[in-house]
Design a protein around this motif. Sequence first.
Motif, short mmCIF file in Angstrom:
data_model
loop_
_atom_site.label_atom_id
_atom_site.label_comp_id
_atom_site.label_asym_id
_atom_site.label_seq_id
_atom_site.Cartn_x
_atom_site.Cartn_y
_atom_site.Cartn_z
N PRO A 321 26.36 31.41 31.29
CA PRO A 321 25.36 32.48 31.41
C PRO A 321 25.78 33.52 32.45
O PRO A 321 26.66 33.27 33.26
N GLY A 322 25.09 34.66 32.43
CA GLY A 322 25.43 35.70 33.38
C GLY A 322 24.99 35.40 34.80
O GLY A 322 25.62 35.83 35.76
N TYR A 323 23.91 34.64 34.94
CA TYR A 323 23.40 34.30 36.27
C TYR A 323 24.04 33.00 36.71
O TYR A 323 23.75 31.93 36.17
N ARG A 324 24.91 33.07 37.71
CA ARG A 324 25.65 31.92 38.21
C ARG A 324 25.50 31.85 39.73
O ARG A 324 26.41 32.20 40.48
N PRO A 325 24.35 31.40 40.20
CA PRO A 325 24.07 31.41 41.65
C PRO A 325 24.91 30.39 42.41
O PRO A 325 25.26 29.32 41.91
N HIS A 326 25.20 30.75 43.66
CA HIS A 326 26.02 29.89 44.52
C HIS A 326 25.18 29.01 45.43
O HIS A 326 25.73 28.20 46.17
N ALA A 327 23.86 29.17 45.41
CA ALA A 327 23.01 28.41 46.33
C ALA A 327 21.65 28.15 45.71
O ALA A 327 21.23 28.84 44.77
#
Length: 361
Positions: A321-327
Amino acid sequence: MAGLWPDMAVIAAGIALRQTDRWWFGPARDRPFHHRAPGSLRAVMSLQRERLNDVTPLLLLLGQWLELAGWCLVAAHGGPWGRAAAALAGAVAFRRLQEISHFAVHGVLARGARLNTLLAEVAVHVPLGFVPVPVRRRRHVREHHPNATVAGADPNLAELHRAGLRAEAGTLRRVLGMLRPLTPAGLSDTVRGLAAPLRLPGTGRLRVLGPVAAATAMALVLGWEAAVFAFLIPRLLLYPQLAWMSLLVEHRWFDPEPAVGPPVVVEAGRCLRLYPRNTLLSLVARGTWLPYGDLYHFAHSAHPAVRWNYLPALERSLYGPGYRPHALLLGESAVLRRHCRALSSARPAVVPAERTGPDIP
């Protein structure tokens, strides 16, 4: 400390027993797999069909309960620190059991549909007090998967709304909603869920005895410390919070991007992928609160019939997906911060009537 070595040996034996399933399904041991484009769906499904069996899933579940028995011994013999460790380990064990049974609900834990249901019921749903497997299958497979993030249709989104994660709620209510299982209201929800079988007809009411029997057996065989610290506290408080955290990071619940097309395209707009490049945090998550493929929820949502063993390889072949959060919490892209921003700009949603019993992802 020396007196804990037998207890640690039981834990190690349980861990080792669980590895039989991982080894059997591991693509690395199947050399032809490397010549079949291992990231392709066709190759994954082909290998999965070859490997599905009725033995390693049973060993996997037995190993998980044997490991938990070892932690029960640690709770009984390890003093305050041992009890604290057993409580955390118990919560992780229940999360793993939840996810293992989740794939049984999808029909890919063992070969036969009946055995999938039987293993999930006997090893997970009855002792932990979950809703009957057919109920979970209806809510999760038929209602959640096709309608993820759709207000009025997705039962998981309805649970989040009822917990206070909705547009009209204030900041404090949203924070409490993210910690819902640890609050008095959340604990009350958990207890009501455990008591829900009392409302079932006939012998269904006997399901409420499952957790009671499990806790009683632990107390009689392993001591009251085992029942309290390795079962009751994890089941009532710690495990529900881990499961709730998992739910929060599965989807862009409050700001999905509607899309039309194949499942990969649809799910890319409403899923997220936590810790895309942080190996350490990924390993911690996979070993504790996002086990058995839960970290790869996008790949699972796009292809629900794929067993967890093959989701990492499959994910590498998917776009999104486009949203790939690091936290989870800190940082501009953190999941919980994004949820709060999305709620602040969202319109009030219609919350459907409350269901009987908890929805288990």
